[in-house]
Design a protein around this motif. Structure first.
Motif, PDB file in Angstrom:
ATOM      1  N   THR A 653       0.766  -1.292   0.087  1.00 28.48           N
ATOM      2  CA  THR A 653       0.004  -0.057   0.062  1.00 28.48           C
ATOM      3  C   THR A 653       0.892   1.386  -0.006  1.00 28.48           C
ATOM      4  N   LEU A 654       2.017   1.373   0.181  1.00 26.70           N
ATOM      5  CA  LEU A 654       2.952   2.183   0.075  1.00 26.70           C
ATOM      6  C   LEU A 654       3.042   2.978  -1.193  1.00 26.70           C
ATOM      7  N   ASN A 655       2.971   4.378  -1.303  1.00 25.43           N
ATOM      8  CA  ASN A 655       3.132   4.906  -2.654  1.00 25.43           C
ATOM      9  C   ASN A 655       4.863   5.273  -2.728  1.00 25.43           C
ATOM     10  N   ILE A 656       5.430   4.692  -3.499  1.00 29.84           N
ATOM     11  CA  ILE A 656       6.735   5.017  -3.732  1.00 29.84           C
ATOM     12  C   ILE A 656       7.093   5.548  -4.991  1.00 29.84           C
ATOM     13  N   ARG A 657       7.916   6.421  -4.942  1.00 29.12           N
ATOM     14  CA  ARG A 657       8.629   7.385  -6.093  1.00 29.12           C
ATOM     15  C   ARG A 657      10.208   6.945  -6.281  1.00 29.12           C
ATOM     16  N   VAL A 658      10.550   6.683  -7.288  1.00 30.83           N
ATOM     17  CA  VAL A 658      11.814   6.247  -7.606  1.00 30.83           C
ATOM     18  C   VAL A 658      12.314   7.600  -8.571  1.00 30.83           C
ATOM     19  N   VAL A 659      13.475   8.254  -8.282  1.00 33.02           N
ATOM     20  CA  VAL A 659      14.200   9.106  -8.884  1.00 33.02           C
ATOM     21  C   VAL A 659      15.580   8.572  -9.110  1.00 33.02           C
ATOM     22  N   ASN A 660      15.987   8.822 -10.235  1.00 33.59           N
ATOM     23  CA  ASN A 660      17.424   8.469 -10.747  1.00 33.59           C
ATOM     24  C   ASN A 660      18.186   9.794 -11.068  1.00 33.59           C
ATOM     25  N   VAL A 661      19.441   9.757 -10.781  1.00 32.21           N
ATOM     26  CA  VAL A 661      20.417  11.001 -11.003  1.00 32.21           C
ATOM     27  C   VAL A 661      21.403  10.425 -11.891  1.00 32.21           C
ATOM     28  N   VAL A 662      21.699  11.075 -13.016  1.00 37.37           N
ATOM     29  CA  VAL A 662      22.705  10.985 -14.036  1.00 37.37           C
ATOM     30  C   VAL A 662      23.888  12.012 -13.684  1.00 37.37           C
ATOM     31  N   HIS A 743      19.010  -2.579   4.228  1.00 36.57           N
ATOM     32  CA  HIS A 743      19.173  -1.447   5.280  1.00 36.57           C
ATOM     33  C   HIS A 743      18.312  -0.218   4.627  1.00 36.57           C
ATOM     34  N   LEU A 744      18.171  -0.225   3.255  1.00 37.75           N
ATOM     35  CA  LEU A 744      17.433   0.938   2.666  1.00 37.75           C
ATOM     36  C   LEU A 744      16.056   0.756   2.834  1.00 37.75           C
ATOM     37  N   VAL A 745      15.438  -0.573   2.919  1.00 37.35           N
ATOM     38  CA  VAL A 745      13.952  -0.752   3.489  1.00 37.35           C
ATOM     39  C   VAL A 745      13.776  -0.416   4.865  1.00 37.35           C
ATOM     40  N   MET A 746      14.940  -0.800   5.725  1.00 33.06           N
ATOM     41  CA  MET A 746      14.771  -0.523   7.007  1.00 33.06           C
ATOM     42  C   MET A 746      14.450   0.874   7.469  1.00 33.06           C
ATOM     43  N   ASP A 747      15.269   1.839   6.404  1.00 29.91           N
ATOM     44  CA  ASP A 747      15.442   3.236   6.578  1.00 29.91           C
ATOM     45  C   ASP A 747      14.094   3.677   6.333  1.00 29.91           C
ATOM     46  N   VAL A 748      13.463   3.025   5.273  1.00 31.37           N
ATOM     47  CA  VAL A 748      11.883   3.506   4.871  1.00 31.37           C
ATOM     48  C   VAL A 748      11.154   3.127   6.341  1.00 31.37           C
ATOM     49  N   ILE A 749      11.122   2.062   6.765  1.00 35.03           N
ATOM     50  CA  ILE A 749      10.275   1.599   7.780  1.00 35.03           C
ATOM     51  C   ILE A 749      10.585   2.740   8.981  1.00 35.03           C
ATOM     52  N   GLN A 754       3.438   4.604   9.257  1.00 34.53           N
ATOM     53  CA  GLN A 754       2.208   4.022   8.886  1.00 34.53           C
ATOM     54  C   GLN A 754       2.415   2.395   8.474  1.00 34.53           C
ATOM     55  N   THR A 755       3.700   2.203   8.429  1.00 26.90           N
ATOM     56  CA  THR A 755       4.003   0.886   8.261  1.00 26.90           C
ATOM     57  C   THR A 755       3.567  -0.203   9.165  1.00 26.90           C
ATOM     58  N   GLY A 756       3.464   0.267  10.368  1.00 25.51           N
ATOM     59  CA  GLY A 756       2.896  -0.484  11.513  1.00 25.51           C
ATOM     60  C   GLY A 756       3.371  -1.805  11.893  1.00 25.51           C
ATOM     61  N   GLY A 759       5.427  -3.288   9.070  1.00 25.99           N
ATOM     62  CA  GLY A 759       6.853  -2.795   8.761  1.00 25.99           C
ATOM     63  C   GLY A 759       7.938  -3.475   9.991  1.00 25.99           C
ATOM     64  N   VAL A 760       7.194  -3.458  11.309  1.00 32.51           N
ATOM     65  CA  VAL A 760       8.139  -4.071  12.416  1.00 32.51           C
ATOM     66  C   VAL A 760       8.401  -5.420  11.911  1.00 32.51           C
ATOM     67  N   GLU A 761       7.537  -6.342  11.394  1.00 35.07           N
ATOM     68  CA  GLU A 761       7.931  -7.537  11.145  1.00 35.07           C
ATOM     69  C   GLU A 761       8.832  -7.717   9.803  1.00 35.07           C
ATOM     70  N   LEU A 762       8.773  -6.652   8.967  1.00 38.74           N
ATOM     71  CA  LEU A 762       9.587  -6.766   7.718  1.00 38.74           C
ATOM     72  C   LEU A 762      10.901  -6.534   8.176  1.00 38.74           C
ATOM     73  N   LYS A 763      11.140  -5.410   9.224  1.00 35.17           N
ATOM     74  CA  LYS A 763      12.406  -5.344   9.696  1.00 35.17           C
ATOM     75  C   LYS A 763      13.364  -6.233  10.239  1.00 35.17           C
ATOM     76  N   ARG A 764      12.447  -7.043  11.148  1.00 32.83           N
ATOM     77  CA  ARG A 764      12.885  -8.251  12.038  1.00 32.83           C
ATOM     78  C   ARG A 764      13.515  -9.279  10.686  1.00 32.83           C
ATOM     79  N   MET A 765      12.546  -9.515   9.824  1.00 34.02           N
ATOM     80  CA  MET A 765      12.897 -10.294   8.747  1.00 34.02           C
ATOM     81  C   MET A 765      14.300 -10.066   8.115  1.00 34.02           C
ATOM     82  N   LEU A 766      14.318  -8.640   7.735  1.00 33.41           N
ATOM     83  CA  LEU A 766      15.688  -8.206   7.030  1.00 33.41           C
ATOM     84  C   LEU A 766      16.779  -8.177   7.966  1.00 33.41           C
TER      85      LEU A 766
END
Length: 797
Positions: A653-662, A743-749, A754-756, A759-766
């Motif tokens: 349900t997260l709304n994610i935007r990916v920005v790439n810098v050249v 680590h990037l995913v854990m930073d998001v959480i 709102q990941t609730g 999010g906690v469970e995903l962080k533990r898994m990672l």
């Protein structure tokens, strides 16, 4: 007496007298630049008002350089030579300015510095004076391609200037202090790379006057035999000119230069006629003269001439010591200006005749103003070398390996004005395709099992970053194009050389009479994130931190995320003028993200949202973006997209935007860099208030430096290299520096409450995944299959 077996030249007395008077004129102008504000021809006794308030500049090497210049003028005229003059000693400005003024090239560029008393006053006043010119042979000086503000690079620049310039002679004056530097000491070996048919000639003139700022110099304090053996060992034929008596020295120098020119002509003629040749033993001159020659002998009871005291301003304080004022006047009058200039301040016609004419003057030689000679490269269409990307994330062979055939064909189309330079790393950096069309230029001995070595080639390799940089700078400054490829960590070796070149470009950009030259292009491969077997010593991405400190009009930094973007960027860089372009790319197999059309558009923009990897416009009736995942660099892009795939699978349900810098400089405000985004454009990409997780190729502080003024800066959280590394796997390098996907995913959480519970469970898994990763690589020495075999999917799985 000079230790040379040659007979002194049979110069006619009147010719000898004219040469000596011309030399005195140049010395007089040099002293005048250091001291005089007014009264240029000493029409009355000096008073303090005639003297500059700021007494700067160096005298010690100046008379020797003037001596060399006037004698070079003679052989230019006698043999109709095309020659440029490179002043290696650091503060060679007075000599080069004096001589270009005497030959007329200075006044042609600066008409207000006219050939009369008024012009002389302006010439003297401007030197080392606020708003004037430096004490070096700076860009403002006609005929200069080498400022000498930092010692060590003159000989490298000289060789770069003569590559592919078969008619050019670069007369390079090497100071004996400069000769102690590492780059200069290594540069003597450049003679092993000079082709007598296709290249010009460097004539080194090692000027030994015995002292540096406050110490004797090494080469001036070893025996004649040792000095001669040293340079014969380097592969040169040294010709000695030693002494202090002007009459004798003029004859000896004339003899030495005549001998050198005849030897050069014989070598080139033999090579052209026979086409097969052994490596020549080129002539060089070793000139020994007193420090501060023709200057004050003694001041305040201290010996000046012939000691280190002559290095700077021999008479420095006439205001507090009035007795010094007559010493300056006596010194100036010792050159007898009334025998050199007429009553209007013009050099006497019989002396002016000694200088060459037109473009044969060293101050007017077009090779010393390379933009005049610059021709655009003939470029293949970079799109023809595209890597097929039928879907996002297909495996590639390595980005620089895709670039190699493009560079190969640039070489093929530009056989006389494009070269690739690198410290023995062209193949290692993935450009092996260039050897399908060319070789490494090499004039030393070859063996039967050598590869890609030939007397003529477009690749210049020497295991000295200093020489590669210096050669390329000399090549560019004389109107050609090139590419420097290097390991990223070791490009730092030329940090200071880059500084000097960037400063040169900055100054010349403001000189209308110097047209723009081709850009200095760096390709940095074998980068920080892929040093699996080299380890910590090969891990340093800090060169770009150094580069971005220079003027925004000069520097550009590109981090293409894949091969097609690399092709587009390199095409742009090779076509550009008057920049320093830094391109960082990987050579190992890596995912490819964009087809060529998409890559070209993305690189033209320099930064953009990757809609295909984002979902912030897909969910919940166009709800606001929750998180921006930004990336800059090939490995950061890979880890960011892997992190996005985890988020989309486990937190859909997260709304994610990916920005790439050249184009890294897009991050700066447009008020700071011409490529920068304005605030509105930046906010459209990065939002005004949402968390931004930024995976960056280099040190995280640089992103904060570039974005600190932005509206959302407080929400930008950067992961990059933080000086953690070892001999390890590719993925573990990112883990050690907390830039991996987990680590990037854990930073998001951590930044999205709102990941609730999910999010906690995903962080533990990672966190558990990171433990598994460590255990796996410690046992097997490679990354886990789920890391090695990961592929991007356009579907949330």
């Amino acid at each position: 007496m000079p230790k040379t077996t040659m007979q002194t030249a049979a110069l006619a007395p009147d010719q000898l007298s004219l040469i000596d008077r011309y030399w005195r004129a140049s010395n007089y102008l040099s002293v005048g630049q250091i001291y005089l504000h007014d009264n240029p021809l000493l029409s009355r006794p000096l008073v303090l008002a005639d003297i500059k308030r700021i007494l700067l500049g160096h005298w010690g090497t100046t008379p020797g350089q003037n001596f060399i210049y006037v004698h070079l003028n003679r052989i230019i005229k006698q043999y109709d030579l095309s020659m440029i003059y490179i002043s290696g000693p650091g503060h060679g400005g007075p000599a080069v300015v004096s001589n270009t003024y005497l030959e007329g090239s200075y006044s042609e560029i600066y008409p207000d510095i006219s050939q009369d008393t008024v012009g002389l006053q302006k010439l003297f006043k401007q030197f080392s004076f606020p708003g004037g010119i430096p004490s070096h042979a700076s860009p403002e000086c006609p005929g200069s391609i080498h400022e000498g503000g930092e010692l060590g690079y003159s000989l490298s620049h000289a060789f770069g200037a003569v590559f592919d310039n078969p008619e050019l002679i670069a007369a390079c004056v090497v100071g004996d202090g400069e000769a102690e530097t590492g780059p200069l000491a290594t540069a003597w070996h450049s003679n092993k790379f000079l082709n007598p048919i296709t290249d010009g000639v460097v004539l080194p003139i090692l000027h030994l006057n015995g002292y540096k700022i406050a110490n004797p110099t090494v080469l001036a304090r070893i025996s004649h035999q040792e000095l001669e053996q040293l340079f014969r060992g380097y592969g040169w034929h040294p010709i000695f000119v030693e002494g202090s008596d002007p009459d004798y020295m003029h004859k000896a120098m004339a003899t030495a230069l005549d001998f050198a020119v005849r030897e050069i002509k014989a070598i080139k003629l033999n090579a052209q006629e026979n086409r097969v040749f052994e490596r020549p033993c080129w002539p060089m001159i070793i000139l020994k003269s007193p420090k501060g020659w023709t200057g004050p002998k003694i001041v305040d009871g201290v010996q000046i001439e012939g000691t280190f005291h002559a290095h700077q301003v021999p008479i420095s304080n006439p205001e507090s010591k009035p007795e010094h004022l007559p010493l300056i006047e006596e010194w100036l009058r010792s050159y007898r200006p009334q025998e050199l200039f007429d009553s209007l301040g013009r050099l006497l016609p019989e002396l002016a005749e000694l200088a060459p004419k037109g473009e044969r003057r060293m101050g007017a030689n077009p090779h010393a103003n390379g933009g005049l000679l610059l021709k655009p490269l003939q470029m293949p269409d970079f799109r023809d070398y595209a890597c097929a990307v039928p879907k996002h994330g297909v495996r590639g062979v390595g980005d620089t390996h895709v670039l190699g055939p493009f560079v190969r064909d640039v070489i093929k189309l530009n056989q006389e004005n494009f070269r690739v330079f690198g410290p023995d790393e062209t193949i290692s950096n993935g450009l092996e395709a260039v050897f399908e069309t060319t070789n490494r230029q090499w004039e030393a001995t070859t063996k039967i099992n050598d590869e890609y070595l030939a007397p003529n080639g477009r690749v210049m390799e020497m295991l000295s970053e200093h020489q590669c940089q210096g050669w390329l700078e000399g090549y560019l400054l004389t109107g050609r194009h090139g590419l420097f490829n290097c390991y990223e960590a070791f490009i730092h070796i030329v940090d200071s050389m880059f500084n000097q070149h960037a400063k040169w470009l900055k100054v010349t950009a403001g000189l209308s009479w110097r047209p723009k030259i081709a850009s200095l292009n760096y390709l940095l491969a074998s980068h920080v994130w892929r040093q699996d077997h080299n380890g910590f010593t090969h891990q340093d991405p800090g060169f770009i931190d150094h580069v971005v400190n220079k003027k925004a009009d000069i520097v550009r930094v590109y981090l293409p995320p894949d091969a097609n973007c690399l092709l587009s960027v390199m095409d742009h860089c090779l076509r550009s003028k008057h920049y320093v372009n830094v391109v960082i790319a990987g050579k190992h197999p890596a995912p490819q993200w964009l087809d060529m059309d998409a890559a070209a558009k993305h690189c033209a923009a320099g930064i953009g949202i990757w809609d295909w990897a984002s979902n912030d416009t897909e969910l919940s009736n166009h709800a606001e973006t929750d998180i921006v995942m930004a990336c800059c660099g090939d490995v950061p892009t890979l880890e960011t997209l892997a992190a996005v795939s985890i988020l989309r699978k486990h937190l859909p349900t997260l709304n994610i935007r990916v920005v790439n810098v050249v184009d890294l400089m897009k991050l700066q405000p447009q008020t700071e860099h011409p490529h920068g985004l304005n605030d509105a454009e930046f906010d459209l990409l990065f939002t005004e208030n949402k968390p931004v997780i930024f995976a960056f190729h280099a040190y995280p502080s640089l992103i904060h430096k570039l974005t600190y003024r932005r509206t959302n800066h407080r929400n930008i959280h950067v992961r990059g290299y933080k000086e953690e590394g070892t001999i390890t796997t590719a993925f573990d390098m990112t883990v050690l520096n907390d830039m991996d996907r987990f680590h990037l995913v854990m930073d998001v959480i951590d930044r999205l409450p709102q990941t609730g519970v999910k999010g906690v469970e995903l962080k533990r898994m990672l966190s558990q995944k990171l433990i598994e990763h460590r255990q796996y690589i410690n046992q097997y020495g490679v990354d886990m299959p789920e890391i090695r075999d990961w592929k991007w999917s356009d579907k949330d799985e």
